[in-house]
Design a protein around this motif. Sequence first.
Motif, PDB file in Angstrom:
ATOM      1  N   MET A   1     -11.300   7.253   7.011  1.00 21.05           N
ATOM      2  CA  MET A   1     -11.278   6.855   5.619  1.00 21.05           C
ATOM      3  C   MET A   1     -11.829   5.431   5.511  1.00 21.05           C
ATOM      4  SD  MET A   1      -8.225   6.178   2.811  1.00 21.05           S
ATOM      5  CE  MET A   1      -6.905   6.672   3.773  1.00 21.05           C
ATOM      6  N   SER A   2     -12.762   5.190   4.607  1.00 26.81           N
ATOM      7  CA  SER A   2     -13.350   3.861   4.461  1.00 26.81           C
ATOM      8  C   SER A   2     -12.855   3.140   3.210  1.00 26.81           C
ATOM      9  CB  SER A   2     -14.867   3.951   4.434  1.00 26.81           C
ATOM     10  OG  SER A   2     -15.298   4.617   3.269  1.00 26.81           O
ATOM     11  N   CYS A   3     -12.270   3.861   2.272  1.00 24.58           N
ATOM     12  CA  CYS A   3     -11.823   3.248   1.025  1.00 24.58           C
ATOM     13  C   CYS A   3     -10.311   3.085   1.060  1.00 24.58           C
ATOM     14  CB  CYS A   3     -12.206   4.119  -0.162  1.00 24.58           C
ATOM     15  SG  CYS A   3     -13.989   4.238  -0.409  1.00 24.58           S
ATOM     16  N   PRO A   4      -9.781   2.155   0.311  1.00 22.26           N
ATOM     17  CA  PRO A   4     -10.403   1.277  -0.674  1.00 22.26           C
ATOM     18  C   PRO A   4     -11.156   0.115  -0.030  1.00 22.26           C
ATOM     19  CG  PRO A   4      -8.082   0.773  -0.524  1.00 22.26           C
ATOM     20  CD  PRO A   4      -8.322   1.959   0.372  1.00 22.26           C
ATOM     21  N   ALA A   5     -11.757  -0.703  -0.884  1.00 22.56           N
ATOM     22  CA  ALA A   5     -12.458  -1.899  -0.431  1.00 22.56           C
ATOM     23  C   ALA A   5     -11.770  -3.114  -1.041  1.00 22.56           C
ATOM     24  CB  ALA A   5     -13.921  -1.852  -0.857  1.00 22.56           C
ATOM     25  N   LEU A   6     -11.773  -4.205  -0.296  1.00 24.41           N
ATOM     26  CA  LEU A   6     -11.168  -5.446  -0.750  1.00 24.41           C
ATOM     27  C   LEU A   6     -12.249  -6.493  -0.906  1.00 24.41           C
ATOM     28  CD1 LEU A   6      -8.016  -5.225  -0.928  1.00 24.41           C
ATOM     29  CD2 LEU A   6      -8.976  -3.713   0.786  1.00 24.41           C
ATOM     30  N   ILE A   7     -12.173  -7.253  -1.987  1.00 24.42           N
ATOM     31  CA  ILE A   7     -13.202  -8.242  -2.293  1.00 24.42           C
ATOM     32  C   ILE A   7     -12.575  -9.631  -2.362  1.00 24.42           C
ATOM     33  CG2 ILE A   7     -12.970  -8.043  -4.802  1.00 24.42           C
ATOM     34  CD1 ILE A   7     -16.064  -8.243  -4.961  1.00 24.42           C
ATOM     35  N   ASP A   8     -13.345 -10.623  -1.956  1.00 28.48           N
ATOM     36  CA  ASP A   8     -12.895 -12.002  -2.074  1.00 28.48           C
ATOM     37  C   ASP A   8     -14.104 -12.891  -2.341  1.00 28.48           C
ATOM     38  OD1 ASP A   8     -10.520 -13.897  -1.725  1.00 28.48           O
ATOM     39  OD2 ASP A   8     -12.043 -14.811  -0.449  1.00 28.48           O
ATOM     40  N   PHE A   9     -13.926 -13.832  -3.249  1.00 25.31           N
ATOM     41  CA  PHE A   9     -14.960 -14.821  -3.565  1.00 25.31           C
ATOM     42  C   PHE A   9     -14.500 -16.207  -3.156  1.00 25.31           C
ATOM     43  CE2 PHE A   9     -16.365 -11.584  -6.575  1.00 25.31           C
ATOM     44  CZ  PHE A   9     -17.725 -11.788  -6.678  1.00 25.31           C
ATOM     45  N   GLU A  10     -15.435 -17.046  -2.816  1.00 20.32           N
ATOM     46  CA  GLU A  10     -15.236 -18.488  -2.757  1.00 20.32           C
ATOM     47  C   GLU A  10     -16.060 -19.053  -3.894  1.00 20.32           C
ATOM     48  OE1 GLU A  10     -12.994 -19.793  -0.792  1.00 20.32           O
ATOM     49  OE2 GLU A  10     -12.720 -17.948   0.365  1.00 20.32           O
ATOM     50  N   GLY A 125       3.971   2.935  -3.299  1.00 20.39           N
ATOM     51  CA  GLY A 125       5.389   2.835  -2.964  1.00 20.39           C
ATOM     52  C   GLY A 125       5.718   1.938  -1.786  1.00 20.39           C
ATOM     53  N   PHE A 126       4.852   0.997  -1.469  1.00 23.22           N
ATOM     54  CA  PHE A 126       5.159   0.106  -0.358  1.00 23.22           C
ATOM     55  C   PHE A 126       6.195  -0.916  -0.793  1.00 23.22           C
ATOM     56  CE2 PHE A 126       0.681   1.352   0.619  1.00 23.22           C
ATOM     57  CZ  PHE A 126       0.985   2.138   1.722  1.00 23.22           C
ATOM     58  N   SER A 127       7.177  -1.149   0.069  1.00 24.14           N
ATOM     59  CA  SER A 127       8.235  -2.107  -0.237  1.00 24.14           C
ATOM     60  C   SER A 127       7.778  -3.529   0.072  1.00 24.14           C
ATOM     61  CB  SER A 127       9.487  -1.787   0.589  1.00 24.14           C
ATOM     62  OG  SER A 127       9.239  -2.073   1.967  1.00 24.14           O
ATOM     63  N   ARG A 128       8.469  -4.477  -0.509  1.00 19.40           N
ATOM     64  CA  ARG A 128       8.151  -5.885  -0.246  1.00 19.40           C
ATOM     65  C   ARG A 128       8.240  -6.201   1.246  1.00 19.40           C
ATOM     66  NH1 ARG A 128       7.034 -10.588  -2.247  1.00 19.40           N
ATOM     67  NH2 ARG A 128       8.040 -12.501  -1.577  1.00 19.40           N
ATOM     68  N   PRO A 129       9.293  -5.774   1.948  1.00 22.81           N
ATOM     69  CA  PRO A 129       9.347  -6.057   3.397  1.00 22.81           C
ATOM     70  C   PRO A 129       8.162  -5.442   4.164  1.00 22.81           C
ATOM     71  CG  PRO A 129      11.521  -5.458   2.612  1.00 22.81           C
ATOM     72  CD  PRO A 129      10.566  -5.204   1.473  1.00 22.81           C
ATOM     73  N   ALA A 156      -8.002  -6.186   3.796  1.00 20.68           N
ATOM     74  CA  ALA A 156      -8.263  -4.796   4.193  1.00 20.68           C
ATOM     75  C   ALA A 156      -7.352  -4.386   5.342  1.00 20.68           C
ATOM     76  CB  ALA A 156      -9.737  -4.630   4.574  1.00 20.68           C
ATOM     77  N   MET A 157      -7.102  -5.315   6.258  1.00 26.95           N
ATOM     78  CA  MET A 157      -6.203  -5.014   7.372  1.00 26.95           C
ATOM     79  C   MET A 157      -4.777  -4.768   6.877  1.00 26.95           C
ATOM     80  SD  MET A 157      -5.350  -7.198  10.807  1.00 26.95           S
ATOM     81  CE  MET A 157      -7.006  -6.981  11.453  1.00 26.95           C
ATOM     82  N   VAL A 158      -4.336  -5.549   5.913  1.00 25.48           N
ATOM     83  CA  VAL A 158      -3.005  -5.343   5.338  1.00 25.48           C
ATOM     84  C   VAL A 158      -2.900  -3.924   4.784  1.00 25.48           C
ATOM     85  CG1 VAL A 158      -1.492  -5.983   3.403  1.00 25.48           C
ATOM     86  CG2 VAL A 158      -2.529  -7.773   4.816  1.00 25.48           C
ATOM     87  N   VAL A 159      -3.886  -3.510   4.007  1.00 22.01           N
ATOM     88  CA  VAL A 159      -3.860  -2.176   3.424  1.00 22.01           C
ATOM     89  C   VAL A 159      -3.892  -1.113   4.515  1.00 22.01           C
ATOM     90  CG1 VAL A 159      -5.120  -0.546   1.957  1.00 22.01           C
ATOM     91  CG2 VAL A 159      -4.844  -2.928   1.230  1.00 22.01           C
ATOM     92  N   LYS A 160      -4.743  -1.290   5.507  1.00 25.72           N
ATOM     93  CA  LYS A 160      -4.829  -0.300   6.589  1.00 25.72           C
ATOM     94  C   LYS A 160      -3.509  -0.186   7.342  1.00 25.72           C
ATOM     95  CE  LYS A 160      -7.569   1.324  10.471  1.00 25.72           C
ATOM     96  NZ  LYS A 160      -7.154   2.680  10.204  1.00 25.72           N
ATOM     97  N   LEU A 161      -2.899  -1.318   7.672  1.00 25.42           N
ATOM     98  CA  LEU A 161      -1.614  -1.282   8.369  1.00 25.42           C
ATOM     99  C   LEU A 161      -0.573  -0.531   7.558  1.00 25.42           C
ATOM    100  CD1 LEU A 161      -1.501  -4.979   9.668  1.00 25.42           C
ATOM    101  CD2 LEU A 161      -1.667  -2.909  11.088  1.00 25.42           C
ATOM    102  N   LEU A 162      -0.569  -0.750   6.255  1.00 27.83           N
ATOM    103  CA  LEU A 162       0.387  -0.067   5.393  1.00 27.83           C
ATOM    104  C   LEU A 162       0.096   1.432   5.280  1.00 27.83           C
ATOM    105  CD1 LEU A 162       0.649  -2.778   2.617  1.00 27.83           C
ATOM    106  CD2 LEU A 162       2.514  -2.055   4.145  1.00 27.83           C
ATOM    107  N   VAL A 163      -1.167   1.763   5.035  1.00 28.64           N
ATOM    108  CA  VAL A 163      -1.554   3.164   4.872  1.00 28.64           C
ATOM    109  C   VAL A 163      -1.317   3.955   6.169  1.00 28.64           C
ATOM    110  CG1 VAL A 163      -3.577   4.676   4.514  1.00 28.64           C
ATOM    111  CG2 VAL A 163      -3.197   2.731   3.005  1.00 28.64           C
ATOM    112  N   ASP A 164      -1.602   3.316   7.299  1.00 25.92           N
ATOM    113  CA  ASP A 164      -1.407   3.982   8.594  1.00 25.92           C
ATOM    114  C   ASP A 164       0.034   3.988   9.046  1.00 25.92           C
ATOM    115  OD1 ASP A 164      -4.120   4.414   8.595  1.00 25.92           O
ATOM    116  OD2 ASP A 164      -4.569   2.953  10.178  1.00 25.92           O
ATOM    117  N   GLY A 165       0.919   3.332   8.290  1.00 23.30           N
ATOM    118  CA  GLY A 165       2.337   3.296   8.657  1.00 23.30           C
ATOM    119  C   GLY A 165       2.629   2.485   9.892  1.00 23.30           C
ATOM    120  N   GLU A 166       1.796   1.463  10.153  1.00 18.93           N
ATOM    121  CA  GLU A 166       1.953   0.684  11.377  1.00 18.93           C
ATOM    122  C   GLU A 166       2.903  -0.496  11.223  1.00 18.93           C
ATOM    123  OE1 GLU A 166      -1.774  -0.244  13.286  1.00 18.93           O
ATOM    124  OE2 GLU A 166      -2.554   1.728  12.814  1.00 18.93           O
TER     125      GLU A 166
END
Length: 168
Positions: A1-10, A125-129, A156-166
Amino acid sequence: MSCPALIDFEASCLPEYGQSYPIEVAVARIDGSNRAWLIKPAETWRYWDWSDEAEALHGISQQMLDDEGLPPAQVLAEMAEFVGNCTVYADADLDQYWLEVLCQAIGTKPPFPVHYLGEFLKDHGFSRPQVVAALDEAKRLLPKEHLAREDAKRLAMVVKLLVDGEVG
């Protein structure tokens, strides 16, 4: 899975310190692919504000933008192609603002909306912890901040860790 995508500007400065414009943008997908672009200032931005404090944070000088930056239209086209059909999220509403400023410089509309990352986290449904644990792990692995590529990759890593249940 490649989506979602995360964007950041400076940006040249934070909006509360003046009229700012985007100087770098990065997009990272949760499959690990990412792109970053330095943005050559549009002529309409030439007299907008620049903050030495912001430059000290992100390390991007006006000279770098002039020498290495790409024209706004090219950045926008390449970014839209890279995003593809992914839903795009950011951790701040300023990212939508800077996308709009980038588009206004070339007289076009944003090619995609930027959604708030908190919506994705809540909808799934991800919890704060769980979110804090994922963010801590991502910060440990990608500690550099205030660089668009690193910030987008970390989100993107945060989302992946959460989605993968890691993270618990």
